[in-house]
Motif scaffolding. Sequence first.
Motif, PDB file in Angstrom:
ATOM      1  N   ARG A  78      69.633 -15.612 -30.879  1.00 30.34           N
ATOM      2  CA  ARG A  78      69.102 -17.178 -30.926  1.00 30.34           C
ATOM      3  C   ARG A  78      69.280 -17.556 -32.550  1.00 30.34           C
ATOM      4  NH1 ARG A  78      65.371 -16.972 -27.408  1.00 30.34           N
ATOM      5  NH2 ARG A  78      63.556 -16.715 -28.608  1.00 30.34           N
ATOM      6  N   MET A  79      68.598 -15.916 -33.932  1.00 30.78           N
ATOM      7  CA  MET A  79      68.941 -16.616 -35.028  1.00 30.78           C
ATOM      8  C   MET A  79      70.090 -16.186 -35.802  1.00 30.78           C
ATOM      9  SD  MET A  79      66.501 -14.675 -37.895  1.00 30.78           S
ATOM     10  CE  MET A  79      65.011 -15.339 -37.798  1.00 30.78           C
ATOM     11  N   THR A  81      73.063 -16.990 -33.752  1.00 28.01           N
ATOM     12  CA  THR A  81      73.324 -17.962 -34.042  1.00 28.01           C
ATOM     13  C   THR A  81      73.505 -18.754 -34.943  1.00 28.01           C
ATOM     14  OG1 THR A  81      73.757 -17.351 -31.389  1.00 28.01           O
ATOM     15  CG2 THR A  81      74.736 -19.879 -31.836  1.00 28.01           C
ATOM     16  N   ARG A  82      72.122 -19.046 -35.116  1.00 28.54           N
ATOM     17  CA  ARG A  82      72.281 -20.155 -35.968  1.00 28.54           C
ATOM     18  C   ARG A  82      72.571 -19.981 -37.526  1.00 28.54           C
ATOM     19  NH1 ARG A  82      66.953 -20.092 -34.055  1.00 28.54           N
ATOM     20  NH2 ARG A  82      65.736 -18.991 -35.548  1.00 28.54           N
ATOM     21  N   HIS A  83      72.655 -18.492 -37.993  1.00 31.47           N
ATOM     22  CA  HIS A  83      73.653 -18.085 -39.149  1.00 31.47           C
ATOM     23  C   HIS A  83      74.657 -17.936 -39.069  1.00 31.47           C
ATOM     24  CE1 HIS A  83      73.542 -15.556 -42.666  1.00 31.47           C
ATOM     25  NE2 HIS A  83      74.064 -14.283 -41.887  1.00 31.47           N
ATOM     26  N   GLY A  84      75.454 -18.363 -38.238  1.00 35.66           N
ATOM     27  CA  GLY A  84      76.517 -18.719 -37.557  1.00 35.66           C
ATOM     28  C   GLY A  84      77.784 -16.858 -37.480  1.00 35.66           C
TER      29      GLY A  84
END
Length: 329
Positions: A78-79, A81-84
Motif C-alpha cells: 500500500r505504501m 502504491t501511494r509512493h507511485g
Amino acid sequence: MAPSPPRSHPRRNLPRAVRTLLAALVIAAVTVPMAGVARPSAVPAPAPAALAPLRAATAADLADRYAVNRGSVLAAERMATRHGDDKRAAALRGLADPARHFFSFDGRDGGRSVEVFGDLSRARRIAVLVPGAGISLDRYGRLRAGAVALRREMGDGAAVIGWLGYETPDTVSRASVTTDRADAAAKELRTFLAELQRAEPNARTSLLCHSYGSVVCAEAAPGLTVADIVLYGSPGTGVDNVAALHTPATVWAGRGGDDWIAEVPHVQLRLPFVTLGFGTDPVSPEFGARHFAAGDGGHSDYLKPGSVSLENIARIVSGRAPAEEGRHA
C-alpha cells in the motif's frame, strides 16, 4: 544469483591474455568511480509487525507467523502504491499471495525477506539458501525459482528457506568484492539460524551459499551447528582454507564448467581503507573443501531443474554423497 554474461563458449577455454584482461576489467569496474551512475531512491515502507521469537515450529505457530508477515507485505504494498512505484507494488502483491509463507519480512531499505518452501513443521531436512549479488524484492524471481526446484528435488520431509536477510551488493560494484556487506549480513544470518535451531532442533540443516553469499556464510560460519556448508559459484570466502572457517560443518564446493566467476582473480588486494577480493578459490585443493560435480552450467544455473548441480546439492542436503561426474540419475 546474478545473471550470467552471454555465453559463446566455455570460459575455461579462453586464452590466458584474455583471462588477464577480464580480471583487469573486473578490478577496474569496482575501483574506478562510475560517473553518471546513481542508485534509485529507496521505496518507502512501514516498519514490519513485531514478531515474538519462534520457540517451536508447530503448524499453528507457523500459520500465525505467516499471517502476520503477509500483513506486513500488504502494508508495504500500500505504501509503495501511494509512493507511485508500480514495479515494487506489483512485486509485493505477488509476495502477498496467501500460498506464500514468510518467516520474516521487512520492506524497508530495499527489502529483507525469509521465505519458506515446504512444510517447516514436518521438515527433517532443511536447506537455507543464501543468495549473492543483485537479488532484491524487485529481482526475486531467480531465488524463488531455485528454492522451488530444490524443494521438489529433495522430496517429502524437506523444506527450503530463501534467506534474503541482507542488502545484497550490485553485481558490478566495489561492494561485490569486499566483505563490507557480508560483515553486517553474517550477524543477521547467525541470529536467524539460532532461532531456526531452537524451533527445529532435530532437523538436519544445511547452508547453501551462492556467489557473494559464500562470503556471507564464511563470515557467519564459526561455531554454526549446521550439517553442511555448500559453496557454489563462489568468488572466494575471505579466508584461506576450510580450517579458517572454524566450523564443525562439512564444507563442500562446486563450480559449473561455464561459470564466469572462475575468471575473477582469487586474490586479496589490500589498498588504503579497503581490501578487494576473497582469496583462495574454494574449489582448489588448497582450500580443502569436499568437491561435488556441478556439470557444465553457468553462474545462474546451479539450481536449474534437471541439472547435475541441483541433483548433487539435493543429495548433500539429504545427507547422501553426491554422484560422481558422469554418474547421475
